[in-house]
Design a protein around this motif. Sequence first.
Motif, short mmCIF file in Angstrom:
data_model
loop_
_atom_site.label_atom_id
_atom_site.label_comp_id
_atom_site.label_asym_id
_atom_site.label_seq_id
_atom_site.Cartn_x
_atom_site.Cartn_y
_atom_site.Cartn_z
N THR A 42 0.83 -1.21 0.00
CA THR A 42 0.00 0.00 0.00
C THR A 42 0.86 1.26 0.00
O THR A 42 0.62 2.19 -0.77
N ALA A 43 1.87 1.28 0.86
CA ALA A 43 2.75 2.45 0.93
C ALA A 43 3.48 2.67 -0.38
O ALA A 43 3.64 3.82 -0.83
N LEU A 44 3.92 1.58 -1.01
CA LEU A 44 4.64 1.70 -2.27
C LEU A 44 3.76 2.32 -3.35
O LEU A 44 4.18 3.23 -4.08
N PHE A 45 2.52 1.86 -3.45
CA PHE A 45 1.64 2.38 -4.49
C PHE A 45 1.17 3.80 -4.19
O PHE A 45 0.84 4.55 -5.10
N VAL A 46 1.14 4.18 -2.92
CA VAL A 46 0.84 5.57 -2.59
C VAL A 46 1.93 6.48 -3.15
O VAL A 46 1.66 7.52 -3.76
N VAL A 47 3.18 6.08 -2.96
CA VAL A 47 4.30 6.87 -3.47
C VAL A 47 4.26 6.93 -5.00
O VAL A 47 4.44 8.00 -5.60
N LEU A 48 4.03 5.79 -5.65
CA LEU A 48 3.97 5.76 -7.11
C LEU A 48 2.81 6.61 -7.63
O LEU A 48 2.93 7.28 -8.66
N SER A 49 1.70 6.60 -6.90
CA SER A 49 0.55 7.40 -7.32
C SER A 49 0.85 8.89 -7.21
O SER A 49 0.47 9.68 -8.08
N ILE A 50 1.55 9.27 -6.15
CA ILE A 50 1.92 10.68 -5.98
C ILE A 50 2.81 11.14 -7.13
O ILE A 50 2.62 12.23 -7.70
N GLU A 51 3.77 10.29 -7.52
CA GLU A 51 4.65 10.65 -8.64
C GLU A 51 3.86 10.74 -9.93
O GLU A 51 4.11 11.62 -10.76
N ALA A 52 2.91 9.84 -10.13
CA ALA A 52 2.10 9.87 -11.35
C ALA A 52 1.24 11.13 -11.40
O ALA A 52 1.07 11.75 -12.46
N ILE A 53 0.69 11.53 -10.25
CA ILE A 53 -0.13 12.74 -10.20
C ILE A 53 0.71 13.97 -10.49
O ILE A 53 0.29 14.88 -11.22
N ARG A 54 1.92 14.00 -9.96
CA ARG A 54 2.80 15.14 -10.22
C ARG A 54 3.17 15.24 -11.69
O ARG A 54 3.41 16.34 -12.20
N ALA A 55 3.24 14.11 -12.36
CA ALA A 55 3.60 14.11 -13.78
C ALA A 55 2.44 14.53 -14.67
O ALA A 55 2.65 14.85 -15.85
N GLN A 56 1.22 14.55 -14.13
CA GLN A 56 0.06 14.94 -14.92
C GLN A 56 0.00 16.45 -15.08
O GLN A 56 0.43 17.20 -14.21
N SER A 57 -0.54 16.89 -16.22
CA SER A 57 -0.70 18.32 -16.45
C SER A 57 -1.89 18.88 -15.68
O SER A 57 -2.02 20.08 -15.51
N GLY A 58 -2.78 18.02 -15.22
CA GLY A 58 -3.93 18.44 -14.44
C GLY A 58 -4.34 17.34 -13.49
O GLY A 58 -3.66 16.32 -13.35
N TYR A 59 -5.47 17.55 -12.84
CA TYR A 59 -5.93 16.59 -11.84
C TYR A 59 -7.20 15.86 -12.28
O TYR A 59 -7.85 15.22 -11.46
N ALA A 60 -7.53 15.96 -13.56
CA ALA A 60 -8.76 15.33 -14.04
C ALA A 60 -8.69 13.81 -13.94
O ALA A 60 -9.62 13.17 -13.44
N VAL A 61 -7.59 13.23 -14.41
CA VAL A 61 -7.47 11.76 -14.40
C VAL A 61 -7.43 11.21 -12.98
O VAL A 61 -8.15 10.25 -12.66
N PRO A 62 -6.60 11.76 -12.06
CA PRO A 62 -6.65 11.26 -10.68
C PRO A 62 -8.02 11.41 -10.05
O PRO A 62 -8.47 10.52 -9.30
N ALA A 63 -8.71 12.52 -10.34
CA ALA A 63 -10.06 12.72 -9.78
C ALA A 63 -11.02 11.67 -10.32
O ALA A 63 -11.87 11.15 -9.57
N MET A 64 -10.89 11.33 -11.59
CA MET A 64 -11.73 10.29 -12.17
C MET A 64 -11.47 8.94 -11.49
O MET A 64 -12.41 8.19 -11.19
N ALA A 65 -10.20 8.64 -11.25
CA ALA A 65 -9.85 7.36 -10.62
C ALA A 65 -10.42 7.27 -9.21
O ALA A 65 -11.01 6.24 -8.82
N VAL A 66 -10.27 8.33 -8.43
CA VAL A 66 -10.79 8.33 -7.06
C VAL A 66 -12.31 8.22 -7.06
O VAL A 66 -12.90 7.48 -6.25
N THR A 67 -12.96 8.94 -7.96
CA THR A 67 -14.42 8.90 -8.04
C THR A 67 -14.92 7.49 -8.38
O THR A 67 -15.86 6.98 -7.76
N CYS A 68 -14.28 6.86 -9.36
CA CYS A 68 -14.67 5.49 -9.73
C CYS A 68 -14.47 4.52 -8.57
O CYS A 68 -15.31 3.64 -8.34
N ALA A 69 -13.38 4.69 -7.84
CA ALA A 69 -13.11 3.81 -6.70
C ALA A 69 -14.16 3.98 -5.61
O ALA A 69 -14.65 2.99 -5.04
N LEU A 70 -14.52 5.22 -5.32
CA LEU A 70 -15.51 5.47 -4.27
C LEU A 70 -16.89 4.94 -4.67
O LEU A 70 -17.59 4.32 -3.85
#
Length: 247
Positions: free
Chosen positions: A182-210
């Motif tokens: 879990t900790a490893l994927f949290v770190v990888l997710s943070i790096e992936a979010i930082r590499a994004q030009s916006g927050y649309a894709v991470p927001a979509m992922a969180v919404t789908c999960a919820l």
Amino acid sequence: MVIDPATLPTATAVDSDPRHTPEWRRALQASLPVGIGLIPLGIALGVLVVQQGLNPWWAMVFTSLIYAGSLEFVAVGMVAAMTPLPYIALTALLVNFRHVFYALSFPLDRVKGGLARFYSMFALTDEAYAMSVTGDRKSMSGRVIVYSQLYLHAYWIGGAILGATAAQWIPDNIVGLDFALTALFVVLSIEAIRAQSGYAVPAMAVTCALIARLADPDHMLPIAMGAFVSLLIVRYFLSRRKVSADA
């Protein structure tokens, strides 16, 4: 002609230039933080192999030949229970189906040589994919990609061997090893979010999960992934239509 010493390249400047760093060392530097998270997981897998009644050498077999992370934890129990091969194959397909989408953007074209490409496809894990497509790592050469995958594989195998060897001294109720993933994927997710030009894709992922969690907790993962992929497809076609309209 007078030469200004300040304009001369120093040894420090040359050494700090990534172009002068050996590719195996660049791969080691890139993979080490991820490897620190893989080793505890490998230890947990090795302990599980022994606890399921299998010989310790099975830990090396699983990590060397399967090398599929979460699937290996599932496969240990299935092998110990003598599950028929068709069921194991179907489980492997369902658990690792996400790798089909990884292949769409994984930079395999940078990897040269048939053997290197074959291994790179075999060693395409979540961690290797995240390392190769996020941030500055988008410019990783083919050799750095393969070296990184080799290092990650070595961390995984080493952790499993260590866990299987020391299983008799590790308590059954040890807490914390499973959280390493879990900790490893949290770190990888943070790096992936930082590499994004916006927050649309991470927001979509969180919404789908919820939504999937609320709709059907027992089948959260396939529902969330299916919804997320559908949204990505819709977003892709909308962006293409926008580009065509602007042109």
